[in-house]
Design a protein around this motif. Structure first.
Motif, PDB file in Angstrom:
ATOM      1  N   ALA A   1       0.981  -1.268   0.000  1.00  0.00           N
ATOM      2  CA  ALA A   1       0.184   0.353  -0.165  1.00  0.00           C
ATOM      3  C   ALA A   1       0.606   1.106   0.085  1.00  0.00           C
ATOM      4  O   ALA A   1       0.308   2.106  -0.559  1.00  0.00           O
ATOM      5  CB  ALA A   1      -0.587  -0.058   1.050  1.00  0.00           C
ATOM      6  N   GLY A   2       2.036   1.065   0.503  1.00  0.00           N
ATOM      7  CA  GLY A   2       2.715   2.023   0.863  1.00  0.00           C
ATOM      8  C   GLY A   2       3.389   2.780  -0.439  1.00  0.00           C
ATOM      9  O   GLY A   2       3.906   3.743  -1.022  1.00  0.00           O
ATOM     10  N   TYR A   3       3.680   1.487  -1.384  1.00  0.00           N
ATOM     11  CA  TYR A   3       4.872   1.652  -2.775  1.00  0.00           C
ATOM     12  C   TYR A   3       2.953   2.458  -3.741  1.00  0.00           C
ATOM     13  O   TYR A   3       3.488   3.000  -4.533  1.00  0.00           O
ATOM     14  CB  TYR A   3       4.945   0.221  -2.989  1.00  0.00           C
ATOM     15  CG  TYR A   3       5.694   0.448  -4.698  1.00  0.00           C
ATOM     16  CD1 TYR A   3       7.096   0.714  -4.782  1.00  0.00           C
ATOM     17  CD2 TYR A   3       5.048   0.458  -5.423  1.00  0.00           C
ATOM     18  CE1 TYR A   3       7.293   0.851  -5.642  1.00  0.00           C
ATOM     19  CE2 TYR A   3       5.455   0.488  -6.358  1.00  0.00           C
ATOM     20  CZ  TYR A   3       6.257   0.105  -6.751  1.00  0.00           C
ATOM     21  OH  TYR A   3       7.406   0.033  -7.900  1.00  0.00           O
TER      22      TYR A   3
ATOM     23  N   GLY B   1      -8.357   9.271   4.722  1.00  0.00           N
ATOM     24  CA  GLY B   1      -7.990   7.894   4.081  1.00  0.00           C
ATOM     25  C   GLY B   1      -6.702   7.427   4.134  1.00  0.00           C
ATOM     26  O   GLY B   1      -6.085   6.660   4.923  1.00  0.00           O
ATOM     27  N   VAL B   2      -4.844   8.692   4.104  1.00  0.00           N
ATOM     28  CA  VAL B   2      -4.208   8.536   4.599  1.00  0.00           C
ATOM     29  C   VAL B   2      -4.177   8.109   5.537  1.00  0.00           C
ATOM     30  O   VAL B   2      -3.358   6.905   5.502  1.00  0.00           O
ATOM     31  CB  VAL B   2      -3.227  10.066   3.604  1.00  0.00           C
ATOM     32  CG1 VAL B   2      -2.015   9.680   3.693  1.00  0.00           C
ATOM     33  CG2 VAL B   2      -3.413   9.654   2.018  1.00  0.00           C
ATOM     34  N   ALA B   3      -4.772   8.839   6.858  1.00  0.00           N
ATOM     35  CA  ALA B   3      -4.607   8.025   7.647  1.00  0.00           C
ATOM     36  C   ALA B   3      -4.555   6.480   8.228  1.00  0.00           C
ATOM     37  O   ALA B   3      -4.412   6.072   8.837  1.00  0.00           O
ATOM     38  CB  ALA B   3      -4.827   8.933   8.674  1.00  0.00           C
ATOM     39  N   LEU B   4      -6.669   6.027   7.567  1.00  0.00           N
ATOM     40  CA  LEU B   4      -6.441   4.934   7.783  1.00  0.00           C
ATOM     41  C   LEU B   4      -5.984   3.682   7.336  1.00  0.00           C
ATOM     42  O   LEU B   4      -5.481   2.342   8.140  1.00  0.00           O
ATOM     43  CB  LEU B   4      -8.097   5.096   6.796  1.00  0.00           C
ATOM     44  CG  LEU B   4      -8.853   5.030   7.774  1.00  0.00           C
ATOM     45  CD1 LEU B   4     -10.173   5.582   6.941  1.00  0.00           C
ATOM     46  CD2 LEU B   4      -9.171   5.052   9.270  1.00  0.00           C
ATOM     47  N   ILE B   5      -4.873   4.368   5.800  1.00  0.00           N
ATOM     48  CA  ILE B   5      -4.025   3.806   5.348  1.00  0.00           C
ATOM     49  C   ILE B   5      -2.395   2.895   6.071  1.00  0.00           C
ATOM     50  O   ILE B   5      -2.436   1.693   6.447  1.00  0.00           O
ATOM     51  CB  ILE B   5      -3.677   3.667   4.032  1.00  0.00           C
ATOM     52  CG1 ILE B   5      -4.915   3.821   3.233  1.00  0.00           C
ATOM     53  CG2 ILE B   5      -2.519   3.562   3.024  1.00  0.00           C
ATOM     54  CD1 ILE B   5      -5.139   4.455   1.253  1.00  0.00           C
ATOM     55  N   ARG B   6      -2.250   3.779   6.159  1.00  0.00           N
ATOM     56  CA  ARG B   6      -0.858   4.354   7.128  1.00  0.00           C
ATOM     57  C   ARG B   6      -1.410   3.207   9.153  1.00  0.00           C
ATOM     58  O   ARG B   6      -0.288   3.093   8.778  1.00  0.00           O
ATOM     59  CB  ARG B   6      -0.592   5.061   7.802  1.00  0.00           C
ATOM     60  CG  ARG B   6      -0.131   6.501   6.663  1.00  0.00           C
ATOM     61  CD  ARG B   6      -0.017   7.655   7.402  1.00  0.00           C
ATOM     62  NE  ARG B   6       1.145   7.870   7.875  1.00  0.00           N
ATOM     63  CZ  ARG B   6       1.953   8.530   8.663  1.00  0.00           C
ATOM     64  NH1 ARG B   6       1.378  10.033   8.709  1.00  0.00           N
ATOM     65  NH2 ARG B   6       2.527   8.418   9.373  1.00  0.00           N
ATOM     66  N   GLN B   7      -2.728   3.337   9.228  1.00  0.00           N
ATOM     67  CA  GLN B   7      -2.951   2.123   9.959  1.00  0.00           C
ATOM     68  C   GLN B   7      -3.267   0.909   9.542  1.00  0.00           C
ATOM     69  O   GLN B   7      -3.668  -0.632   9.956  1.00  0.00           O
ATOM     70  CB  GLN B   7      -4.281   2.355  10.914  1.00  0.00           C
ATOM     71  CG  GLN B   7      -3.594   3.575  12.061  1.00  0.00           C
ATOM     72  CD  GLN B   7      -4.921   4.404  12.637  1.00  0.00           C
ATOM     73  OE1 GLN B   7      -4.897   5.363  12.408  1.00  0.00           O
ATOM     74  NE2 GLN B   7      -4.847   3.393  13.470  1.00  0.00           N
ATOM     75  N   GLY B   8      -3.038   0.724   8.263  1.00  0.00           N
ATOM     76  CA  GLY B   8      -3.504  -1.037   7.002  1.00  0.00           C
ATOM     77  C   GLY B   8      -5.261  -1.260   7.125  1.00  0.00           C
ATOM     78  O   GLY B   8      -5.528  -2.154   6.483  1.00  0.00           O
TER      79      GLY B   8
END
Length: 239
Positions: free
Chosen positions: A40-42, A161-168
């Motif tokens: 996801a980060g990539y 959404g970015v914050a949610l992604i950073r938490q998986g």
């Protein structure tokens, strides 16, 4: 082509963990989740198609909030930018990694002017960074205050959404971005940015799902139990 390489490396990492390091079956889902976070980060940060360029003197892009500050400005129309002098100082503090001081300064701005849309978003971003990427209650409150000021604006939900992604929490992030795009008017500032990131997220989720399906098929043919599925389907929705 680069996605094939990235997915192959992720598959090799999983195989190495299971075969070489003999990770217990009960931990396979955790390993898959960790690999999914990396993908996801990539997907959200990498730009493999862009040519290399020399570093501009004076820029420090090692700090993750550098790009967040720039994206925040890009997501806002010129007349939506904060007029508070302190927001420039807060951005400078954030770029130096002094997130707590930045958040405190921005909190003083929002207390003085609760209608400052950009200040609420910047405060939420600083609070998330201060918590090492965790979406805390104060950060969520800041994003929600911004969203209440401009319900159809893309910026608050983009950073949520970015914050949610950073938490998986990929499914929740995707739903937030998709709903935000659906509600935003045509030609809204930042629409292209959010749409591009949603497309990248969908590509990552699809690639991971396909890779896991291939692993399950291969395991079924060989008679080896397949690893449990991680909840990363692009069709998933927030609970």
């Amino acid at each position: 082509m680069i996605w094939l390489v990235v997915i192959a490396l992720a598959a090799l990492a999983f195989a190495a963990g299971v075969v070489l390091f003999r990770i217990e079956k009960g931990l396979w889902s955790s390993l898959l989740a960790a690999l999914a976070v990396g993908l996801a980060g990539y997907a959200l940060q990498a730009s493999p198609g862009l040519p290399s360029a020399p570093k501009v003197a004076g820029e420090d892009r090692s700090n993750p909030l550098f790009d967040v500050v720039e994206v925040r400005r890009d997501l806002l129309a010129k007349d939506e930018h904060s007029r508070a002098d302190f927001i420039v100082t807060a951005d400078a503090l954030a770029r130096e990694g002094r997130y707590e001081q930045a958040a405190q300064l921005l909190a003083s701005v929002t207390r003085k002017n609760p209608q400052d849309f950009e200040a609420w978003i910047a405060e939420g971003n600083a609070l998330v960074e201060h918590a090492d990427g965790v979406l805390t209650v104060p950060a969520l409150y800041a994003y929600r205050q911004a969203a209440e000021l401009k319900p159809r604006h893309l910026a608050p939900n983009y950073f949520l959404g970015v914050a949610l992604i950073r938490q998986g929490r990929f499914a929740e992030a995707r739903q937030v971005w998709a709903d935000s795009l659906a509600a935003a008017p045509e030609g809204a500032t930042g629409r292209e940015i959010v749409a591009q990131q949603l497309e990248r997220l969908d590509a990552m989720l699809t690639a991971v799902s396909q890779q896991m399906e291939q692993e399950r098929s291969a395991a079924a043919e060989s008679g080896v139990p397949a690893a449990p599925s991680a909840p990363v389907s692009p069709a998933s929705s927030a609970p």
